[in-house]
Design an enzyme around this catalytic site. Sequence first.
Site, PDB file in Angstrom:
ATOM      1  N   TYR A 146      18.633   9.620  89.252  1.00 17.28           N
ATOM      2  CA  TYR A 146      19.750   9.469  88.463  1.00 17.28           C
ATOM      3  C   TYR A 146      19.220   8.805  87.045  1.00 17.28           C
ATOM      4  O   TYR A 146      19.632   9.436  86.245  1.00 17.28           O
ATOM      5  CB  TYR A 146      20.684   8.564  89.020  1.00 17.28           C
ATOM      6  CG  TYR A 146      22.211   8.542  88.299  1.00 17.28           C
ATOM      7  CD1 TYR A 146      22.884   9.531  88.216  1.00 17.28           C
ATOM      8  CD2 TYR A 146      22.265   7.209  87.453  1.00 17.28           C
ATOM      9  CE1 TYR A 146      24.120   9.507  87.492  1.00 17.28           C
ATOM     10  CE2 TYR A 146      23.734   7.194  86.824  1.00 17.28           C
ATOM     11  CZ  TYR A 146      24.466   8.322  87.021  1.00 17.28           C
ATOM     12  OH  TYR A 146      25.520   8.168  86.141  1.00 17.28           O
ATOM     13  N   ALA A 147      18.318   7.812  87.093  1.00 19.24           N
ATOM     14  CA  ALA A 147      17.769   7.027  85.783  1.00 19.24           C
ATOM     15  C   ALA A 147      16.904   8.012  85.181  1.00 19.24           C
ATOM     16  O   ALA A 147      16.822   8.299  84.001  1.00 19.24           O
ATOM     17  CB  ALA A 147      16.938   5.902  86.173  1.00 19.24           C
ATOM     18  N   LYS A 150      18.948  10.855  83.611  1.00 18.10           N
ATOM     19  CA  LYS A 150      19.841  10.491  82.745  1.00 18.10           C
ATOM     20  C   LYS A 150      18.859  10.108  81.362  1.00 18.10           C
ATOM     21  O   LYS A 150      19.246  10.509  80.324  1.00 18.10           O
ATOM     22  CB  LYS A 150      20.476   9.330  82.873  1.00 18.10           C
ATOM     23  CG  LYS A 150      21.895   9.525  84.031  1.00 18.10           C
ATOM     24  CD  LYS A 150      22.714  10.637  83.471  1.00 18.10           C
ATOM     25  CE  LYS A 150      23.984  10.757  84.205  1.00 18.10           C
ATOM     26  NZ  LYS A 150      24.946  11.837  83.558  1.00 18.10           N
ATOM     27  N   ILE A 179      32.304   2.662  85.127  1.00 16.39           N
ATOM     28  CA  ILE A 179      33.894   3.185  84.798  1.00 16.39           C
ATOM     29  C   ILE A 179      34.569   3.328  86.202  1.00 16.39           C
ATOM     30  O   ILE A 179      33.693   3.886  87.140  1.00 16.39           O
ATOM     31  CB  ILE A 179      33.625   4.315  83.946  1.00 16.39           C
ATOM     32  CG1 ILE A 179      32.487   3.932  82.741  1.00 16.39           C
ATOM     33  CG2 ILE A 179      34.656   4.900  83.465  1.00 16.39           C
ATOM     34  CD1 ILE A 179      33.216   2.874  81.837  1.00 16.39           C
TER      35      ILE A 179
HETATM   36  P1  NDP Z   1      32.934  11.841  89.187  1.00 19.81           P
HETATM   37  O1  NDP Z   1      32.242  12.393  90.502  1.00 19.81           O
HETATM   38  O2  NDP Z   1      34.282  11.188  89.291  1.00 19.81           O
HETATM   39  O3  NDP Z   1      33.545  13.246  88.480  1.00 19.81           O
HETATM   40  C1  NDP Z   1      32.225  14.305  88.287  1.00 19.81           C
HETATM   41  C2  NDP Z   1      32.965  15.594  88.029  1.00 19.81           C
HETATM   42  O4  NDP Z   1      31.867  16.648  87.885  1.00 19.81           O
HETATM   43  C3  NDP Z   1      33.542  16.070  89.424  1.00 19.81           C
HETATM   44  O5  NDP Z   1      34.818  16.716  89.264  1.00 19.81           O
HETATM   45  C4  NDP Z   1      32.694  16.852  90.251  1.00 19.81           C
HETATM   46  O6  NDP Z   1      33.101  17.740  91.167  1.00 19.81           O
HETATM   47  C5  NDP Z   1      31.884  17.733  88.668  1.00 19.81           C
HETATM   48  N1  NDP Z   1      30.747  18.271  89.031  1.00 19.81           N
HETATM   49  C6  NDP Z   1      29.786  17.861  89.942  1.00 19.81           C
HETATM   50  N2  NDP Z   1      28.679  18.782  89.974  1.00 19.81           N
HETATM   51  C7  NDP Z   1      28.973  19.799  89.126  1.00 19.81           C
HETATM   52  C8  NDP Z   1      28.477  20.819  88.656  1.00 19.81           C
HETATM   53  N3  NDP Z   1      27.326  21.205  89.233  1.00 19.81           N
HETATM   54  N4  NDP Z   1      28.983  21.803  87.788  1.00 19.81           N
HETATM   55  C9  NDP Z   1      30.213  21.489  87.507  1.00 19.81           C
HETATM   56  N5  NDP Z   1      31.057  20.394  87.696  1.00 19.81           N
HETATM   57  C10 NDP Z   1      30.387  19.378  88.548  1.00 19.81           C
HETATM   58  O7  NDP Z   1      31.980  11.144  88.107  1.00 19.81           O
HETATM   59  P2  NDP Z   1      32.391  10.307  86.801  1.00 19.81           P
HETATM   60  O8  NDP Z   1      33.753  10.740  86.209  1.00 19.81           O
HETATM   61  O9  NDP Z   1      32.253   8.985  87.498  1.00 19.81           O
HETATM   62  O10 NDP Z   1      31.140  10.756  85.974  1.00 19.81           O
HETATM   63  C11 NDP Z   1      31.097  11.579  84.878  1.00 19.81           C
HETATM   64  C12 NDP Z   1      29.945  11.534  84.100  1.00 19.81           C
HETATM   65  O11 NDP Z   1      29.853  10.021  83.746  1.00 19.81           O
HETATM   66  C13 NDP Z   1      28.614  11.698  85.086  1.00 19.81           C
HETATM   67  O12 NDP Z   1      27.703  12.320  84.219  1.00 19.81           O
HETATM   68  C14 NDP Z   1      28.139  10.182  85.571  1.00 19.81           C
HETATM   69  O13 NDP Z   1      26.905  10.450  85.715  1.00 19.81           O
HETATM   70  C15 NDP Z   1      28.456   9.710  84.192  1.00 19.81           C
HETATM   71  N6  NDP Z   1      28.607   8.037  84.191  1.00 19.81           N
HETATM   72  C16 NDP Z   1      29.330   7.561  85.006  1.00 19.81           C
HETATM   73  C17 NDP Z   1      29.709   6.082  85.278  1.00 19.81           C
HETATM   74  C18 NDP Z   1      30.704   5.395  86.114  1.00 19.81           C
HETATM   75  O14 NDP Z   1      30.594   4.270  86.282  1.00 19.81           O
HETATM   76  N7  NDP Z   1      31.477   6.119  86.520  1.00 19.81           N
HETATM   77  C19 NDP Z   1      28.491   5.500  84.618  1.00 19.81           C
HETATM   78  C20 NDP Z   1      27.737   5.988  83.805  1.00 19.81           C
HETATM   79  C21 NDP Z   1      27.744   7.405  83.528  1.00 19.81           C
HETATM   80  P3  NDP Z   1      33.088  17.414  92.592  1.00 19.81           P
HETATM   81  O15 NDP Z   1      33.886  16.236  92.868  1.00 19.81           O
HETATM   82  O16 NDP Z   1      33.926  18.793  93.255  1.00 19.81           O
HETATM   83  O17 NDP Z   1      31.649  17.265  92.927  1.00 19.81           O
END
Ligand code: NDP
Length: 238
Positions: A146-147, A150, A179
């Site tokens: 992941y790191a 990112k 978050i």
């Molecule tokens: P979630 O898992 O809650 O939501 C991510 C969404 O992206 C899900 O609906 C997922 O679908 C969808 N997704 C996954 N793979 C794909 C794909 N190949 N194509 C299209 N959509 C896809 O994650 P977060 O909201 O927590 O995270 C959102 C972003 O923020 C990410 O990039 C994460 O790395 C980053 N982030 C989050 C942090 C946190 O604390 N939450 C901290 C730092 C960064 P499905 O559920 O069906 O797999």
Amino acid sequence: MDQPIALVTGGQQGIGRGIAAVMAARAYHVVIWDLNREAVAVAARELGGSGYAVDVTDFGAVAEAVTVVEEEQGPIAVLVNNAGINRDRMLHRMSEEEWDQVVDVDMKGPFNVMRHVVPRMRERKAGRIINISSASWQGNVGQANYAAAKAGVIGLTKTAARELARFNITVNAICPGFIDTPMTRRMPAEAFQVMLDKIPMGRIGTPEDVGRVVAFLASPDAAYVTGDVINVGGGMVL
Ligand code: NDP
């Protein structure tokens, strides 16, 4: 369509949903992409926007989806690359599949979407791209895949910013800290508390905390900001 269009990948839940809600409240027509067809349709309806089932790892499907979105909705003014996954494990136990999956979604995904949206933004000489990286890009135990992905997003962002500045396109990254989303709710309770204890502001962030910074970067107020990385983490240092 009179409203500018903001495309948010992974927009049906979590941070993407919060970003889409903030952008919708600021008079953008939000277009969300996500994996689950029904879930994305429901979320789009609730947001007053449009939803498409698109897997960002699929180069060809992304190309097609960008064409469909621009034909059906209009020009993409703002692109938010938010879709992301984690598959945490210590490096010495991490499988090839865990590495590949995370790099595919978190690093190749933003490339795939930018690769197909950028030529259109260049032609229009306008656009805003905001990539969601993570505080983990600087290194975090159990997150080598992941790191690395990112950190790659930050390199991608800074390079695209240099290439696209003369086309009036800005490209920036946001690094959320910790978050409140389905991704973090899946963590074991103990690990969740360890993360909370690292936040000087004393609370977990909300998806809207991230969404408001996206809205800033998309706004005229941020016209002269490009190639930058903004932390949204309540002061958290990993
Ligand atoms: P979630 O898992 O809650 O939501 C991510 C969404 O992206 C899900 O609906 C997922 O679908 C969808 N997704 C996954 N793979 C794909 C794909 N190949 N194509 C299209 N959509 C896809 O994650 P977060 O909201 O927590 O995270 C959102 C972003 O923020 C990410 O990039 C994460 O790395 C980053 N982030 C989050 C942090 C946190 O604390 N939450 C901290 C730092 C960064 P499905 O559920 O069906 O797999």
